[in-house]
Design a protein around this motif. Structure first.
Motif, PDB file in Angstrom:
ATOM      1  N   THR A 195      -4.958   0.851   9.588  1.00 30.10           N
ATOM      2  CA  THR A 195      -6.193   1.479   9.115  1.00 30.10           C
ATOM      3  C   THR A 195      -6.300   1.554   7.595  1.00 30.10           C
ATOM      4  O   THR A 195      -7.401   1.715   7.062  1.00 30.10           O
ATOM      5  N   LEU A 196      -5.167   1.455   6.884  1.00 32.03           N
ATOM      6  CA  LEU A 196      -5.191   1.550   5.417  1.00 32.03           C
ATOM      7  C   LEU A 196      -5.050   0.184   4.760  1.00 32.03           C
ATOM      8  O   LEU A 196      -4.732   0.088   3.572  1.00 32.03           O
ATOM      9  N   GLU A 217      -1.543   4.187  10.975  1.00 29.55           N
ATOM     10  CA  GLU A 217      -2.109   4.659   9.700  1.00 29.55           C
ATOM     11  C   GLU A 217      -1.241   4.120   8.563  1.00 29.55           C
ATOM     12  O   GLU A 217      -0.444   4.853   7.955  1.00 29.55           O
ATOM     13  N   THR A 218      -1.385   2.837   8.279  1.00 27.65           N
ATOM     14  CA  THR A 218      -0.559   2.210   7.259  1.00 27.65           C
ATOM     15  C   THR A 218      -1.288   1.001   6.697  1.00 27.65           C
ATOM     16  O   THR A 218      -2.380   0.661   7.143  1.00 27.65           O
ATOM     17  N   GLY A 219      -0.651   0.353   5.705  1.00 36.88           N
ATOM     18  CA  GLY A 219      -1.244  -0.812   5.068  1.00 36.88           C
ATOM     19  C   GLY A 219      -0.925  -2.102   5.793  1.00 36.88           C
ATOM     20  O   GLY A 219      -0.613  -2.106   6.996  1.00 36.88           O
ATOM     21  N   GLY A 232       0.813  -1.211   0.000  1.00 39.25           N
ATOM     22  CA  GLY A 232       0.000   0.000   0.000  1.00 39.25           C
ATOM     23  C   GLY A 232       0.845   1.259   0.000  1.00 39.25           C
ATOM     24  O   GLY A 232       2.018   1.253  -0.401  1.00 39.25           O
ATOM     25  N   GLU A 233       0.242   2.340   0.464  1.00 34.48           N
ATOM     26  CA  GLU A 233       0.958   3.619   0.509  1.00 34.48           C
ATOM     27  C   GLU A 233       2.141   3.504   1.458  1.00 34.48           C
ATOM     28  O   GLU A 233       2.007   3.030   2.581  1.00 34.48           O
TER      29      GLU A 233
END
Length: 257
Positions: free
Chosen positions: A205-206, A235-237, A160-161
Motif C-alpha cells: 500500500t505504500l 502496509e509497506t513499500g 521506502g519506510e
C-alpha cells in the motif's frame, strides 16, 4: 503422511539479483520450503545489453520446465518486473494442464508481489502511460546512452519506510542492485500464465514505484477476464521481501501450505 511442500521459484525484479532476496529466501527455507532464485539475464551487467524480456522469458521457462518435468509442484513468486517475466514464461505449465495430459508436477500457484500482471500486449511502460505518468519516468529512472538503467532514489522509491530496519541493512540492499536493461520496461508480453493457474496478488500500500492504483488496476483487469484473484495487503513499500519478510512468509504459507 504429510503432503510434500511445493518448491518455490522466486522471479526477481529489475536491478535486483538473487543475493538481494537472501532475507526472504532464508526465511522461506527456515519454514521448510526449497527455494530457487535464478538470476535473470537482463541484469548480467553486459554493456551494451545483450539480454532482454525474451531472454529472461526463455531462461525462466527452461528453469521451471526442468522442475515440473521432474514432478515438482511449483509456486512462482514474482516481484515487480518478475511478474512480467513469469506471466510470459510460465504458460502451459500449470499443474491442472499437466494433470490433464497425464503428467505430474506443475505450477500450483502464481504469487504476484507488487508485480506486473499484464495481459497479452501489455508492458510496464504501457501501464505507466495508462495512468498518464510517463513524464515521471526520467525523474525516477536514470537511463544511460546504451539504455541500461538505474533507479535514481532506491532508498526512497523502492525501499521506502522501513521501521525496524537499520541503515546498514538498507544500504546493503540497495548496494546489491546492478544496472538493468531498461528496454525491458517497454517490451510487451505475448503469453499469460495467469489465465491457467491459481492467481494471488500481494498489494503493497505504500509503494512508490508500482503504486497501489497500478496494482489494483492489474487485479481488476484479470478479474474482468474471469480470473479469480486472492489478494493480500501489506502496509509497506515496493520491497516487502526486505521490509515485511515475515508477513510475506505468512502469505506464502496460507497460499502454499
Amino acid at each position: 503422511m504429510a503432503a510434500t511442500k511445493p518448491t518455490i521459484v522466486l522471479i526477481h525484479g529489475g536491478w535486483h539479483v538473487p543475493a538481494t532476496y537472501s532475507k526472504l529466501a532464508e526465511a522461506l527455507r527456515s519454514s521448510g520450503y526449497e527455494v530457487h532464485v535464478p538470476r535473470l539475464a537482463s541484469v548480467n551487467e553486459t554493456r551494451p545489453p545483450n539480454a532482454d524480456l525474451s531472454t529472461d522469458t526463455a531462461l525462466i521457462r527452461s528453469y521451471v520446465e526442468n522442475l515440473v518435468q521432474a514432478g515438482r509442484d511449483v509456486v512462482a513468486i514474482m516481484h515487480s518486473y518478475g511478474g512480467q517475466v513469469g506471466t510470459n514464461a510460465l504458460h502451459g505449465l500449470s499443474a491442472e494442464i499437466r494433470s490433464k495430459e497425464g503428467k505430474t508436477g506443475g505450477i500450483t500457484q502464481l504469487v504476484y508481489m507488487c508485480a506486473f500482471a499484464l495481459p497479452e500486449g501489455g508492458s510496464m511502460v504501457g501501464k505507466v502511460k495508462e495512468f498518464g505518468h510517463e513524464h515521471l519516468l526520467p525523474l525516477a529512472f536514470d537511463f544511460a546512452d546504451d539504455n541500461t538503467v538505474l533507479h535514481r532514489d532506491p532508498k526512497t522509491l523502492l525501499v521506502g519506510e522501513a521501521p525496524g530496519l537499520d541503515d546498514g541493512e538498507i544500504e546493503a540492499y540497495v548496494n546489491s542492485h546492478v544496472r538493468w536493461n531498461g528496454t525491458c520496461m517497454y517490451q510487451e508480453v505475448s503469453h499469460c500464465a495467469w489465465r491457467e493457474a491459481p492467481v494471488n496478488y500481494i498489494y503493497t500500500t505504500l509503494d512508490m514505484t508500482v503504486p497501489l492504483d497500478y496494482q489494483k488496476s492489474m487485479v481488476e483487469k484479470m478479474q474482468e477476464q474471469g480470473r479469480e484473484v486472492q489478494t493480500f495487503q501489506l502496509e509497506t513499500g515496493h520491497c516487502p521481501n526486505l521490509t515485511a519478510t515475515a508477513q510475506v512468509v505468512d502469505v506464502v504459507k496460507k497460499i502454499a501450505g
